[in-house]
Scaffold this motif. Structure first.
Motif, short mmCIF file in Angstrom:
data_model
loop_
_atom_site.label_atom_id
_atom_site.label_comp_id
_atom_site.label_asym_id
_atom_site.label_seq_id
_atom_site.Cartn_x
_atom_site.Cartn_y
_atom_site.Cartn_z
N GLY A 90 -43.34 9.38 -63.11
CA GLY A 90 -43.05 8.35 -62.13
C GLY A 90 -41.62 8.48 -61.64
N ALA A 91 -41.43 8.31 -60.35
CA ALA A 91 -40.10 8.34 -59.76
C ALA A 91 -39.84 7.00 -59.08
CB ALA A 91 -39.97 9.47 -58.75
N ALA A 92 -38.91 6.23 -59.66
CA ALA A 92 -38.48 4.97 -59.04
C ALA A 92 -37.34 5.32 -58.09
CB ALA A 92 -38.03 3.99 -60.11
N LEU A 93 -37.65 5.34 -56.81
CA LEU A 93 -36.70 5.86 -55.83
C LEU A 93 -35.55 4.89 -55.56
CD1 LEU A 93 -39.14 7.34 -53.13
CD2 LEU A 93 -38.18 8.46 -55.15
N LEU A 94 -34.36 5.44 -55.49
CA LEU A 94 -33.23 4.70 -54.93
C LEU A 94 -33.39 4.68 -53.42
CD1 LEU A 94 -30.37 6.23 -57.12
CD2 LEU A 94 -31.78 4.22 -57.58
N ASP A 95 -32.59 3.87 -52.75
CA ASP A 95 -32.74 3.77 -51.29
C ASP A 95 -32.58 5.13 -50.61
OD1 ASP A 95 -33.16 1.06 -51.57
OD2 ASP A 95 -31.10 0.50 -51.05
N GLU A 96 -31.63 5.94 -51.10
CA GLU A 96 -31.42 7.26 -50.50
C GLU A 96 -32.64 8.16 -50.73
OE1 GLU A 96 -29.56 5.76 -52.66
OE2 GLU A 96 -27.52 5.52 -51.86
N GLY A 97 -33.25 8.04 -51.91
CA GLY A 97 -34.44 8.83 -52.19
C GLY A 97 -35.61 8.42 -51.32
N ARG A 98 -35.75 7.12 -51.07
CA ARG A 98 -36.83 6.64 -50.19
C ARG A 98 -36.63 7.19 -48.78
NH1 ARG A 98 -40.09 1.92 -48.96
NH2 ARG A 98 -40.89 2.36 -46.88
N SER A 99 -35.41 7.17 -48.29
CA SER A 99 -35.14 7.70 -46.94
C SER A 99 -35.44 9.19 -46.87
CB SER A 99 -33.68 7.43 -46.56
OG SER A 99 -33.42 6.04 -46.51
N GLU A 100 -35.04 9.92 -47.90
CA GLU A 100 -35.30 11.36 -47.93
C GLU A 100 -36.80 11.66 -47.92
OE1 GLU A 100 -34.91 15.07 -51.09
OE2 GLU A 100 -33.55 13.34 -51.28
N LEU A 101 -37.55 10.94 -48.74
CA LEU A 101 -38.99 11.18 -48.80
C LEU A 101 -39.66 10.79 -47.49
CD1 LEU A 101 -41.46 12.04 -50.40
CD2 LEU A 101 -41.59 9.72 -51.32
N ASP A 102 -39.25 9.68 -46.89
CA ASP A 102 -39.85 9.26 -45.62
C ASP A 102 -39.62 10.29 -44.52
OD1 ASP A 102 -40.83 6.96 -46.74
OD2 ASP A 102 -39.27 5.64 -45.94
N ARG A 103 -38.43 10.87 -44.51
CA ARG A 103 -38.15 11.91 -43.50
C ARG A 103 -39.04 13.12 -43.73
NH1 ARG A 103 -32.74 10.28 -44.42
NH2 ARG A 103 -32.45 11.97 -45.93
N SER A 104 -39.20 13.50 -45.00
CA SER A 104 -40.03 14.65 -45.31
C SER A 104 -41.48 14.41 -44.93
CB SER A 104 -39.92 14.97 -46.81
OG SER A 104 -40.80 16.01 -47.18
N LEU A 105 -41.99 13.23 -45.24
CA LEU A 105 -43.37 12.90 -44.89
C LEU A 105 -43.57 12.84 -43.39
CD1 LEU A 105 -44.07 10.11 -47.54
CD2 LEU A 105 -44.92 12.46 -47.57
N SER A 106 -42.58 12.30 -42.69
CA SER A 106 -42.67 12.23 -41.23
C SER A 106 -42.72 13.62 -40.60
CB SER A 106 -41.47 11.44 -40.68
OG SER A 106 -41.52 11.37 -39.27
N ASP A 107 -41.92 14.52 -41.15
CA ASP A 107 -41.92 15.90 -40.64
C ASP A 107 -43.29 16.56 -40.87
OD1 ASP A 107 -39.31 15.61 -39.85
OD2 ASP A 107 -38.47 16.62 -41.61
N GLU A 108 -43.87 16.32 -42.04
CA GLU A 108 -45.18 16.89 -42.34
C GLU A 108 -46.25 16.34 -41.40
OE1 GLU A 108 -46.21 16.33 -46.39
OE2 GLU A 108 -44.45 17.39 -47.17
N GLN A 109 -46.20 15.06 -41.13
CA GLN A 109 -47.18 14.46 -40.23
C GLN A 109 -47.03 14.95 -38.80
OE1 GLN A 109 -46.74 10.23 -40.74
NE2 GLN A 109 -47.39 10.27 -42.87
N ALA A 110 -45.77 15.19 -38.41
CA ALA A 110 -45.54 15.70 -37.07
C ALA A 110 -46.13 17.10 -36.90
CB ALA A 110 -44.04 15.72 -36.76
N ARG A 111 -46.12 17.88 -37.97
CA ARG A 111 -46.69 19.23 -37.90
C ARG A 111 -48.21 19.21 -37.94
NH1 ARG A 111 -42.30 20.21 -41.49
NH2 ARG A 111 -43.70 20.05 -43.30
N ASP A 112 -48.78 18.11 -38.40
CA ASP A 112 -50.24 18.00 -38.52
C ASP A 112 -50.72 16.89 -37.61
OD1 ASP A 112 -52.84 18.19 -39.27
OD2 ASP A 112 -52.59 17.21 -41.21
N ALA A 113 -50.70 17.14 -36.33
CA ALA A 113 -51.05 16.11 -35.34
C ALA A 113 -52.49 15.66 -35.46
CB ALA A 113 -50.78 16.64 -33.93
N GLU A 114 -53.36 16.50 -36.01
CA GLU A 114 -54.76 16.14 -36.11
C GLU A 114 -54.97 14.88 -36.95
OE1 GLU A 114 -59.03 18.01 -37.63
OE2 GLU A 114 -57.18 19.18 -37.78
N SER A 115 -54.10 14.66 -37.95
CA SER A 115 -54.28 13.51 -38.83
C SER A 115 -54.19 12.20 -38.07
CB SER A 115 -53.23 13.53 -39.95
OG SER A 115 -51.92 13.37 -39.41
N TRP A 116 -53.39 12.16 -37.02
CA TRP A 116 -53.25 10.94 -36.26
C TRP A 116 -54.53 10.61 -35.49
CZ3 TRP A 116 -49.21 8.15 -37.49
CH2 TRP A 116 -48.06 8.79 -37.98
#
Length: 351
Positions: A90-116
């Motif tokens: 389990g990873a209890a994210l600090l605020d900086e970790g949450r921002s980092e993960l959200d950016r990473s997930l957003s980039d992955e979703q942008a590359r996979d437009a079909e999911s939308w």
């Protein structure tokens, strides 16, 4: 027909594991001692992430991450293993970790437009990961996932608030895969805190067997919101004594026959809720006006009618308060049965 004089409530059965009380995880204390890196090296490890009471979910459960996807800005814990031998970190994210993960997930979703285009469903069933409060997930997650999420949120809350030694104020370090904090210089160890709290269904029984349930409205709630009375256990106090004291303080009545019916972790931030029933010989109550601003007695028909009319809102079964309340509400009063006091009636339908 001879009517029996009923002086006691019909005892509620023990609560089955429900909501946040469910588990399908082996906490595996031996693997804790090995450390987080050793868990990853098993090749059968996955990570789940939480942030300020919310969990990342997708496809009907907790979203699983690989080691390289987990942000460094987090507290990391070994949560245990499932029946298939998979290990979970389990990873209890600090605020900086949450921002980092959200950016990473957003980039992955942008590359996979079909999911939308193919993912019109939100919430826990979304194809792409979304953040959802644990309070909203308690009844939707599997036994395995709810155990992981509850432990992660509880541990994360404790570590956020206990980064330094209470003895000398020095920074402490995580050991035992996040289940202990140690002061490096003197070696003193500090363990996660869980505060016991009692929550009770107070019932007054008429001679006919008709029962009345006492509900209170907290000063911080809307006027139509009611729940069971509750309070923290004080040092040197038994659970039964805490039940009697809390009802006396909040409602001004003395109760008897406290009976334990079940428990539930409540990691908001660090409580273990211990459920009881208790009996009152009077309905003359007085709200303390500090914590409790209103008290009301309900028969089962009265409570059902008030809820259906939208006049009263009560906890859902994600909490032990709702589980106990509905457990009582779904039972029938002992009326005209000739049963002796305290005799168990038929087992109620589970909820």
């Amino acid at each position: 027909m001879v009517f029996g004089i009923v002086t006691s409530m019909k005892p509620l059965p023990m609560l089955p594991p429900a909501s946040l009380s469910r588990t399908a995880i082996d906490r595996n204390h031996r693997m804790r001692a090995a450390g987080i890196e050793a868990v990853w090296q098993t090749g059968r490890a996955h990570a789940v992430v939480g942030h300020r009471g919310s969990m990342l979910v997708s496809r009907g459960g907790l979203h699983l991450l690989t080691q390289d996807q987990v942000p460094a800005e987090a507290f990391h814990f070994y949560l245990g293993a499932d029946v298939d031998g998979n290990h979970f970190i389990g990873a209890a994210l600090l605020d900086e970790g949450r921002s980092e993960l959200d950016r990473s997930l957003s980039d992955e979703q942008a590359r996979d437009a079909e999911s939308w285009l193919t993912d019109p469903i939100g919430g826990i069933d979304a194809t792409e990961p979304v953040w959802t409060p644990l309070r909203e997930l308690g009844e939707e997650l599997s036994d395995r996932d709810v155990a992981l999420a509850t432990s992660l949120i509880a541990l994360g809350n404790w570590h956020m608030a206990h980064t330094h030694s209470p003895r000398n104020g020095r920074p402490t370090e995580l050991v035992q895969s996040g289940w202990v904090r140690r002061e490096p210089d003197v070696g003193s160890e500090h363990f996660p805190r869980t505060d016991p709290a009692v929550i009770m269904a107070v019932v007054h029984t008429e001679p006919s067997g008709e029962e009345h349930l006492l509900l209170g409205s907290n000063a911080m709630w809307p006027e139509d919101r009611f729940s069971l009375l509750a309070g923290f256990v004080e040092p040197g106090e038994t659970l039964e004594s805490a039940v009697i004291r809390e009802v006396q303080e909040e409602a001004g009545i003395t109760v008897r026959s406290p009976r334990y019916v079940g428990s539930q972790p409540w990691p908001f931030p660090a409580s273990l809720m211990l459920g009881f029933t208790a009996e009152s010989d009077t309905m003359s109550t007085t709200a303390d006006e500090d914590e409790i601003t209103a008290l009301r007695w309900f028969t089962r028909p009265q409570l059902r009618a008030a809820m259906e009319a939208g006049q009263v809102t009560v906890p859902t079964t994600v909490s032990i308060a709702g589980q106990i309340l509905y457990g009582w509400l779904d039972r029938d009063d002992t009326v005209g049965t000739g049963e002796a006091p305290g005799t168990d009636g038929p087992t109620p339908a589970s909820r």
